[in-house]
Design an enzyme around this catalytic site. Structure first.
Site, PDB file in Angstrom:
ATOM      1  N   ALA A  65       0.051   3.862  -0.430  1.00  0.00           N
ATOM      2  CA  ALA A  65      -1.362   4.051  -0.116  1.00  0.00           C
ATOM      3  C   ALA A  65      -1.521   5.278   0.780  1.00  0.00           C
ATOM      4  O   ALA A  65      -0.587   5.677   1.481  1.00  0.00           O
ATOM      5  CB  ALA A  65      -1.922   2.815   0.572  1.00  0.00           C
ATOM      6  N   GLY A 109       2.236   0.615  -2.060  1.00  0.00           N
ATOM      7  CA  GLY A 109       1.233   0.385  -3.092  1.00  0.00           C
ATOM      8  C   GLY A 109       1.643   0.930  -4.444  1.00  0.00           C
ATOM      9  O   GLY A 109       1.216   0.409  -5.482  1.00  0.00           O
ATOM     10  N   GLU A 112       3.708  -1.752  -5.939  1.00  0.00           N
ATOM     11  CA  GLU A 112       2.820  -2.858  -6.295  1.00  0.00           C
ATOM     12  C   GLU A 112       1.991  -2.530  -7.527  1.00  0.00           C
ATOM     13  O   GLU A 112       1.770  -3.398  -8.384  1.00  0.00           O
ATOM     14  CB  GLU A 112       1.922  -3.186  -5.101  1.00  0.00           C
ATOM     15  CG  GLU A 112       2.694  -3.794  -3.937  1.00  0.00           C
ATOM     16  CD  GLU A 112       1.888  -3.870  -2.656  1.00  0.00           C
ATOM     17  OE1 GLU A 112       1.887  -4.936  -2.020  1.00  0.00           O
ATOM     18  OE2 GLU A 112       1.250  -2.852  -2.283  1.00  0.00           O
ATOM     19  N   GLU A 132       6.128  -1.355   4.117  1.00  0.00           N
ATOM     20  CA  GLU A 132       4.974  -1.600   4.991  1.00  0.00           C
ATOM     21  C   GLU A 132       5.372  -2.091   6.379  1.00  0.00           C
ATOM     22  O   GLU A 132       4.695  -1.808   7.375  1.00  0.00           O
ATOM     23  CB  GLU A 132       4.020  -2.614   4.334  1.00  0.00           C
ATOM     24  CG  GLU A 132       3.255  -2.086   3.136  1.00  0.00           C
ATOM     25  CD  GLU A 132       4.011  -2.211   1.821  1.00  0.00           C
ATOM     26  OE1 GLU A 132       3.395  -1.986   0.769  1.00  0.00           O
ATOM     27  OE2 GLU A 132       5.229  -2.548   1.848  1.00  0.00           O
TER      28      GLU A 132
END
Length: 258
Positions: A65, A109, A112, A132
């Site tokens: 992200a 992300g 993911e 993260e």
């Protein structure tokens, strides 16, 4: 439509989407995820598309992200705008098959997002991670859930708690990716796979996708019942008659996707 963060190409019955934010290693921002939602809507609505291919660049599928965008937001900011859910989940609801072709970094992300696809074909230079924990947060787009289902509790726990990187070969051995190919051949191989899927009856392909996904959502008996009903329903398709006739007549089937 014109996209700022994506490149969209239609090749036959395959819709090819490339994340395109090279200066940020394809870091996922709201604008990109909004565009991805729109592009998937477009490809889902196009009856000429039978399979979707999602990729990034040779250096990065997506490096995570965009931290610049989210660092300052508070709990209520994330909660009120339903951060992640409102514009990341479109792939999960996509009824047509979506293949992730991953080269380079697939971190946070990005990992993911790849896991939201139906399966992953990885280049031999691909690296996967859920880092993260190093930023003082936890995976929030399925990292603790889909990764555990893909590789098992022990490895998912270790990866999420340490943030270490997993290379393509380890990812294949663990069951995260379907197969590993040389980086130079990634798009060629992934497109050939998507193209093959797109030649089959689209209703049948969609039924197969639903059935395999149901295996993760229900008990074995309920999954078997769902599969059986889908199997029965397939006998109502024109494509079933064509496929079986073609087999008996020793010719290639010409599916009409109905």
């Amino acid at each position: 439509m014109n996209y700022n963060y994506l490149q969209l190409e239609i090749r036959g019955r395959v819709g090819m989407l490339a994340l395109h934010r090279p200066q940020k290693l394809n870091a996922l921002c709201d604008g990109m995820m909004d565009e991805l939602t729109l592009a998937l809507d477009q490809l889902e609505a196009d009856e000429g598309i039978g399979c979707i291919l999602l990729t990034g660049s040779a250096r990065a599928f997506a490096a995570g992200a965009d931290i610049d965008q989210i660092q300052s937001q508070g709990y209520m900011d994330a909660y009120k705008k339903d951060f992640v859910t409102h514009n990341w989940e479109r792939i999960r609801s996509c009824r047509k098959p979506v293949i992730a072709a991953v080269a380079g970094y697939a971190f946070g992300g990005g990992c993911e997002l790849a896991m939201m696809c139906d399966f992953i074909i990885a280049a031999d230079n691909a690296q996967f991670a859920q880092p993260e924990v190093m930023l003082g947060v936890l995976p929030g787009a399925g990292g603790t859930q889909r990764l555990t289902r893909a590789v098992g509790k022990a490895k998912a726990m270790e990866l999420c708690l340490t943030g270490r990187r997993m290379d393509a070969r380890e990812a294949e051995a663990a069951g995260l990716v379907a197969r590993v190919v040389p980086a130079a051949l990634l798009l060629e191989d992934a497109f050939a796979t998507a193209e093959k899927i797109a030649t089959f009856s689209l209703p049948v392909v969609m039924m197969i996708k639903e059935c395999v996904n149901r295996a993760f959502e229900s008990s074995l008996n309920e999954g078997l019942l769902f599969e059986r009903r889908m199997f029965h329903a397939s006998f109502g398709l024109e494509d079933q008659k064509e496929g079986m006739s073609a087999f008996l007549e020793k010719r290639s089937a010409v599916f009409k996707h109905r």
